[in-house]
Motif scaffolding. Structure first.
Motif, PDB file in Angstrom:
ATOM      1  N   PRO A 174       0.896  -1.339  -0.061  1.00 16.73           N
ATOM      2  CA  PRO A 174       0.008   0.159  -0.003  1.00 16.73           C
ATOM      3  C   PRO A 174       0.777   1.380   0.001  1.00 16.73           C
ATOM      4  CG  PRO A 174      -1.065  -1.504   1.568  1.00 16.73           C
ATOM      5  CD  PRO A 174       0.449  -2.165   1.233  1.00 16.73           C
ATOM      6  N   ALA A 175       1.869   1.280   0.699  1.00 18.72           N
ATOM      7  CA  ALA A 175       2.659   2.392   0.871  1.00 18.72           C
ATOM      8  C   ALA A 175       3.284   2.844  -0.609  1.00 18.72           C
ATOM      9  CB  ALA A 175       4.030   2.355   1.887  1.00 18.72           C
ATOM     10  N   MET A 197       0.530   4.164  -2.673  1.00 18.12           N
ATOM     11  CA  MET A 197       0.297   5.386  -2.378  1.00 18.12           C
ATOM     12  C   MET A 197       1.429   6.393  -2.892  1.00 18.12           C
ATOM     13  SD  MET A 197      -2.433   5.829  -1.354  1.00 18.12           S
ATOM     14  CE  MET A 197      -2.560   7.653  -0.820  1.00 18.12           C
ATOM     15  N   THR A 210       0.239   9.500  -5.355  1.00 16.31           N
ATOM     16  CA  THR A 210       0.454  11.160  -5.160  1.00 16.31           C
ATOM     17  C   THR A 210       1.718  11.568  -6.032  1.00 16.31           C
ATOM     18  OG1 THR A 210       2.204  10.245  -3.391  1.00 16.31           O
ATOM     19  CG2 THR A 210      -0.094  10.733  -2.791  1.00 16.31           C
ATOM     20  N   VAL A 238      -7.103   9.490  -5.651  1.00 11.79           N
ATOM     21  CA  VAL A 238      -6.059   9.199  -4.912  1.00 11.79           C
ATOM     22  C   VAL A 238      -6.660   8.587  -3.370  1.00 11.79           C
ATOM     23  CG1 VAL A 238      -4.165  10.046  -3.191  1.00 11.79           C
ATOM     24  CG2 VAL A 238      -4.320  10.796  -5.530  1.00 11.79           C
ATOM     25  N   ALA A 239      -7.819   8.969  -3.158  1.00 15.14           N
ATOM     26  CA  ALA A 239      -8.454   8.590  -2.131  1.00 15.14           C
ATOM     27  C   ALA A 239      -8.972   7.115  -2.327  1.00 15.14           C
ATOM     28  CB  ALA A 239      -9.956   9.704  -1.541  1.00 15.14           C
ATOM     29  N   GLU A 266      -6.238   4.776  -1.838  1.00 17.65           N
ATOM     30  CA  GLU A 266      -5.914   4.519  -0.450  1.00 17.65           C
ATOM     31  C   GLU A 266      -6.943   3.735   0.138  1.00 17.65           C
ATOM     32  OE1 GLU A 266      -4.357   6.974   3.254  1.00 17.65           O
ATOM     33  OE2 GLU A 266      -5.950   7.776   1.984  1.00 17.65           O
ATOM     34  N   GLY A 276      -6.642  -0.006  -1.130  1.00 14.49           N
ATOM     35  CA  GLY A 276      -5.464  -0.604  -0.404  1.00 14.49           C
ATOM     36  C   GLY A 276      -5.714  -0.957   0.945  1.00 14.49           C
ATOM     37  N   ASP A 277      -6.347  -0.240   1.845  1.00 15.16           N
ATOM     38  CA  ASP A 277      -6.758  -0.300   3.003  1.00 15.16           C
ATOM     39  C   ASP A 277      -7.601  -1.749   3.097  1.00 15.16           C
ATOM     40  OD1 ASP A 277      -5.257   1.459   4.035  1.00 15.16           O
ATOM     41  OD2 ASP A 277      -7.127   2.958   4.385  1.00 15.16           O
TER      42      ASP A 277
END
Length: 226
Positions: free
Chosen positions: A174-175, A178, A182, A195-196, A199, A202-203
């Motif tokens: 996930p990092a 992201m 970005t 982008v949201a 994220e 990914g969560d």
């Protein structure tokens, strides 16, 4: 004595990620060769004597012969194929492998970005579910290769002998996802997501995608010794 497995990295923000964690847990040493870094100053990498070769993702296009290191990497891939060194190609790497095996690489009908569903045709190699997608190009399945997975946009995985090419990114955390979201906002916009959303996906999906990635890497490793 067996040399470390060779990993070809194209950009600093596209590292081996989960693949490196998997290799460490399996007791497999990796040697990362960075086309973008100092390691490229000492000559091109030698795939001989390696248990396998991994070709990671890139912002470059595998059909763009103007990319300065593309022909050099193709020579490494061709040598590995000649030597029978198993190759795992990921996204750009899968495209470059497909091209080396006689397939083609072109712009996809539309980009795919996000944690998206992949339809598996062989659950033992590509467990069905969501994987991180981040591509605007697509490969055709090389002659005599087996299609293992697909999406509405393009083939997603193929296998020929010990070689495996995938369009998605099993190695991405996930990092990392992201950092791409970005760092490359135009890719997110062009794919019709946000982008949201990357994220949130990914969560929701990264933990299961990690398990699927380990299964895929294990299947690739098993085929290299089969």
């Amino acid at each position: 004595m067996t040399r470390p497995a060779l990993v070809l990295e194209h950009e600093a923000d596209a590292p081996a990620g989960i693949l490196a964690e998997w290799a460490a847990e399996r007791g497999i040493e990796l040697e990362v060769f960075a086309w973008h870094g100092a390691s490229a100053d000492g000559g091109d990498p030698d795939p001989s004597g390696r248990p396998f070769l991994v070709v990671l993702g890139s912002e470059a296009s595998a059909f763009d012969d103007a990319v300065p290191w593309l022909a050099r990497e193709r020579a490494v891939i061709d040598r590995a194929l000649d030597l029978g060194v198993p190759i795992l190609g990921i996204c750009f790497g899968g495209q470059h492998l497909a091209r080396a095996l006689g397939g083609t690489v072109t712009r996809a009908t539309r980009p795919e970005v996000g944690w998206l569903e992949v339809e598996s045709l062989d659950d033992a190699v590509v467990p069905p579910g969501r994987y991180l997608q981040w591509h605007r190009d697509a490969f055709t399945v090389p002659p005599d290769a087996e299609l293992l997975a697909r999406s509405p946009v393009s083939p997603q995985a193929f296998r020929t002998g010990p070689h495996l090419g995938v369009q998605f990114h099993p190695e991405v955390t996930p990092a990392i996802a992201m950092s791409w979201a970005t760092g490359y906002p135009e890719s997110v916009d062009n794919a019709g997501t946000t982008v949201a959303e990357v994220e949130a996906q990914g969560d929701a999906h990264a933990a299961d995608a990690r398990l699927r990635a380990y299964a895929l890497f294990d299947a690739f490793l098993g085929a290299t010794s089969g």
